[in-house]
Write an enzyme that holds these catalytic residues in place. Structure first.
Site, PDB file in Angstrom:
ATOM      1  N   LYS A  82       1.031  -1.461  -0.007  1.00  0.00           N
ATOM      2  CA  LYS A  82      -0.134  -0.507   0.111  1.00  0.00           C
ATOM      3  C   LYS A  82       0.689   1.225   0.226  1.00  0.00           C
ATOM      4  CE  LYS A  82      -3.935  -2.309   2.021  1.00  0.00           C
ATOM      5  NZ  LYS A  82      -5.140  -2.051   3.149  1.00  0.00           N
TER       6      LYS A  82
ATOM      7  N   HIS B 171      -1.958  -5.478   1.540  1.00  0.00           N
ATOM      8  CA  HIS B 171      -3.009  -5.982   1.502  1.00  0.00           C
ATOM      9  C   HIS B 171      -2.716  -7.125   0.476  1.00  0.00           C
ATOM     10  CE1 HIS B 171      -7.016  -6.798  -0.511  1.00  0.00           C
ATOM     11  NE2 HIS B 171      -6.370  -7.849  -0.981  1.00  0.00           N
TER      12      HIS B 171
HETATM   13  P1  DAT Z   1      -7.979  -6.527   5.132  1.00  0.00           P
HETATM   14  O1  DAT Z   1      -7.354  -5.716   4.748  1.00  0.00           O
HETATM   15  O2  DAT Z   1      -6.831  -7.110   6.736  1.00  0.00           O
HETATM   16  O3  DAT Z   1      -8.545  -7.832   3.935  1.00  0.00           O
HETATM   17  P2  DAT Z   1     -10.568  -5.650   5.315  1.00  0.00           P
HETATM   18  O4  DAT Z   1     -10.411  -6.209   3.863  1.00  0.00           O
HETATM   19  O5  DAT Z   1     -11.506  -6.064   6.424  1.00  0.00           O
HETATM   20  O6  DAT Z   1      -8.978  -6.162   6.062  1.00  0.00           O
HETATM   21  O7  DAT Z   1     -10.352  -4.615   5.278  1.00  0.00           O
HETATM   22  C1  DAT Z   1      -9.686  -3.559   3.940  1.00  0.00           C
HETATM   23  C2  DAT Z   1      -8.848  -2.704   4.472  1.00  0.00           C
HETATM   24  O8  DAT Z   1      -9.550  -1.991   5.024  1.00  0.00           O
HETATM   25  C3  DAT Z   1      -8.339  -2.335   5.809  1.00  0.00           C
HETATM   26  O9  DAT Z   1      -6.895  -3.090   5.120  1.00  0.00           O
HETATM   27  C4  DAT Z   1      -7.938  -0.909   6.261  1.00  0.00           C
HETATM   28  C5  DAT Z   1      -9.141  -0.631   6.394  1.00  0.00           C
HETATM   29  N1  DAT Z   1     -10.176  -0.703   7.659  1.00  0.00           N
HETATM   30  C6  DAT Z   1     -10.362  -2.555   7.337  1.00  0.00           C
HETATM   31  N2  DAT Z   1     -11.441  -2.107   9.151  1.00  0.00           N
HETATM   32  C7  DAT Z   1     -10.615  -1.084   9.098  1.00  0.00           C
HETATM   33  C8  DAT Z   1     -10.909   0.393  10.206  1.00  0.00           C
HETATM   34  N3  DAT Z   1     -11.712   0.043  11.387  1.00  0.00           N
HETATM   35  N4  DAT Z   1     -10.898   1.795  10.804  1.00  0.00           N
HETATM   36  C9  DAT Z   1     -10.014   1.824   9.692  1.00  0.00           C
HETATM   37  N5  DAT Z   1      -9.668   1.332   8.180  1.00  0.00           N
HETATM   38  C10 DAT Z   1     -10.239  -0.109   7.727  1.00  0.00           C
HETATM   39 MG    MG Z   2     -10.107  -8.186   2.803  1.00  0.00          MG
END
Ligand code: DAT
Ligand code: MG
Length: 150
Positions: free
Chosen positions: A10, A116
């Site tokens: 990222k 990611h």
């Molecule tokens: P991951 O990247 O572990 O697969 P995800 O798909 O649930 O997680 O979320 C995608 C992205 O969104 C994550 O890398 C960062 C952002 N994100 C998720 N939850 C968040 C939060 N509570 N606060 C800020 N950014 C968040």
């Molecule tokens: Mg994800």
């Protein structure tokens, strides 16, 4: 099963000079890179990429963050590659990510979590198709292949 997974360094990972660290950890695990490119994600593509998060409280910040600078888009291949990368990454919130994981060792905030990785083979395929043309994903064998399986 041999799988492909989509991995992205990222914008914060690029700015903080973590490309080599991340690529090195994936290589050391035994995964094989089959596509790598630096890219600046346009907004419409970022919105398609993160469509599942539309409407969540962090969505606008997430789109601003991921389009804020260059990223490194990659496809990595190997036995159970999707789960292997997820375990190397650590939890979404770096504060909860175990030491030894990429996020646990390099990040502090979920809004700046460096890497990611696809969460399932089906999402990997969707993400690879969004970021790469077929001809950009290389089919080749590496000399260490025999030493990475039983
Ligand atoms: P991951 O990247 O572990 O697969 P995800 O798909 O649930 O997680 O979320 C995608 C992205 O969104 C994550 O890398 C960062 C952002 N994100 C998720 N939850 C968040 C939060 N509570 N606060 C800020 N950014 C968040
Ligand atoms: Mg994800």
């Amino acid at each position: 099963m041999i799988e492909k997974t989509f991995v992205m360094v990222k914008p914060d990972g690029v700015q903080r000079s973590l490309i080599g660290e991340i690529v090195g950890r994936l290589e050391r695990r035994g995964l094989k890179p089959v596509a790598i490119k630096m890219y600046r994600m346009p907004r419409d593509l970022a919105e398609r990429f993160y469509a599942e998060h539309k409407g969540k409280q962090f969505y606008d910040g997430l789109i601003n963050y991921i389009t804020s600078g260059p990223v490194v888009c990659m496809v990595w291949e190997g036995e159970g590659a999707v789960a292997a990368v997820r375990s190397l990454m650590g939890k979404t919130n770096p504060a909860e990510a175990a030491p030894g994981t990429i996020r646990g060792d390099t990040a502090l905030h979920p809004g700046k979590n460096v890497i990611h990785g696809s969460d399932a083979p089906a999402s990997a395929q969707r993400e690879i198709n969004l970021l790469f043309n077929d001809y950009e994903v290389i089919d080749y064998s590496r000399i260490d292949a025999e030493w990475l399986k039983e």
